[in-house]
Design a protein around this motif. Sequence first.
Motif, short mmCIF file in Angstrom:
data_model
loop_
_atom_site.label_atom_id
_atom_site.label_comp_id
_atom_site.label_asym_id
_atom_site.label_seq_id
_atom_site.Cartn_x
_atom_site.Cartn_y
_atom_site.Cartn_z
N CYS A 1 0.96 -1.17 -0.33
CA CYS A 1 -0.11 0.17 0.47
C CYS A 1 1.22 1.01 -0.16
O CYS A 1 -0.12 2.72 0.09
CB CYS A 1 -0.64 -0.23 1.33
N ARG A 2 2.19 1.46 0.13
CA ARG A 2 2.40 2.66 -0.01
C ARG A 2 2.56 2.92 -1.21
O ARG A 2 2.41 2.20 -2.75
CB ARG A 2 5.17 2.14 -0.04
N TYR A 3 2.96 4.46 -1.87
CA TYR A 3 2.81 4.92 -2.76
C TYR A 3 3.91 4.41 -3.67
O TYR A 3 3.19 4.64 -4.83
CB TYR A 3 3.43 6.13 -1.93
N ASP A 4 4.51 3.99 -3.60
CA ASP A 4 5.32 3.40 -5.07
C ASP A 4 5.25 1.79 -5.21
O ASP A 4 5.56 0.99 -6.19
CB ASP A 4 6.94 3.47 -4.36
N GLY A 5 3.89 1.41 -4.76
CA GLY A 5 3.26 0.36 -5.11
C GLY A 5 4.62 -0.77 -3.86
O GLY A 5 3.40 -2.30 -4.53
N LYS A 6 5.00 -0.80 -3.44
CA LYS A 6 5.79 -1.79 -2.06
C LYS A 6 5.50 -1.96 -0.91
O LYS A 6 4.37 -0.74 -0.67
CB LYS A 6 7.09 -1.50 -2.48
N THR A 7 6.11 -2.51 -0.55
CA THR A 7 5.53 -2.43 1.08
C THR A 7 6.55 -2.87 1.68
O THR A 7 7.80 -2.79 1.16
CB THR A 7 5.38 -3.89 1.28
N LYS A 8 6.22 -2.40 2.92
CA LYS A 8 7.85 -2.12 4.32
C LYS A 8 7.56 -3.32 5.36
O LYS A 8 7.53 -3.65 6.63
CB LYS A 8 7.99 -1.03 4.84
N GLU A 9 7.27 -4.43 4.92
CA GLU A 9 7.16 -5.15 6.07
C GLU A 9 8.55 -5.85 7.17
O GLU A 9 9.07 -5.95 6.29
CB GLU A 9 7.07 -7.05 5.25
N ILE A 10 7.81 -5.69 8.50
CA ILE A 10 9.23 -6.09 9.54
C ILE A 10 8.25 -7.24 10.64
O ILE A 10 7.51 -6.77 11.09
CB ILE A 10 9.07 -4.41 10.24
N SER A 11 8.07 -8.35 10.36
CA SER A 11 7.35 -9.54 10.69
C SER A 11 6.98 -9.80 12.04
O SER A 11 6.67 -9.61 12.78
CB SER A 11 7.76 -10.61 10.29
N ALA A 12 8.14 -9.13 12.51
CA ALA A 12 9.55 -8.90 14.26
C ALA A 12 8.00 -7.61 14.79
O ALA A 12 7.64 -8.32 15.65
CB ALA A 12 10.66 -7.80 14.41
N VAL A 13 7.00 -7.22 14.14
CA VAL A 13 6.56 -5.98 15.07
C VAL A 13 4.98 -7.54 14.81
O VAL A 13 4.44 -7.00 16.12
CB VAL A 13 5.76 -5.07 13.69
N ALA A 14 4.28 -7.43 14.28
CA ALA A 14 3.33 -8.27 14.04
C ALA A 14 3.62 -9.47 15.27
O ALA A 14 3.12 -9.99 16.13
CB ALA A 14 2.45 -8.89 13.03
N LYS A 15 4.58 -10.37 15.04
CA LYS A 15 5.32 -11.45 16.10
C LYS A 15 5.25 -10.97 17.19
O LYS A 15 5.10 -11.30 18.09
CB LYS A 15 6.73 -11.90 16.00
N ALA A 16 5.65 -9.98 17.38
CA ALA A 16 6.00 -8.54 19.03
C ALA A 16 4.27 -8.61 19.66
O ALA A 16 4.03 -9.03 21.35
CB ALA A 16 6.38 -7.69 18.65
#
Length: 149
Positions: free
Chosen positions: A19-34
Amino acid sequence: MSSARKKVIISACILGEYCRYDGKTKEISAVAKAFDGYEIIPFCPEAPLFGTPRERIDVVEIDGENHILTHEGKKDVTALLREEIEAFCLANPHADAIVLKAKSPSCGYKTTPVLDTEGRELKKGNGIAADIFLQRYSEVPIKNENDYL
Ligand code: SF4
């Protein structure tokens, strides 16, 4: 006694949404895991309003107030974003934690470049969503993804 799960609002691009402006993601899986065991509430005010990909937007200080302007066209989209974010807060009145994407003109907390009208960086500040969340979820500390790396 309530058995409702705790709730965490997380910027959708950190969760892996493209959903980023450039069509990319910035997934940081540690956040959901936390937040294992929490109800995760994805948040992205820009994609539903402007589509993906889209023109970048900036925080621009004008007469002492932050506005959100499109990067090339300099269209002021502050009111549109505010309405979208306020509607999200109304639909999600309760949160136990908030994790927002650093440096974003919407989501950034204390990390977003605030520009002057010539495009020069004046300081680091908040995106418009972080500013609104500070009021609407005043008891909930705002973190960013770097706190989980
Ligand atoms: S930083 Fe915020 S507004 Fe930008 S793509 Fe991620 S969730 Fe959407």
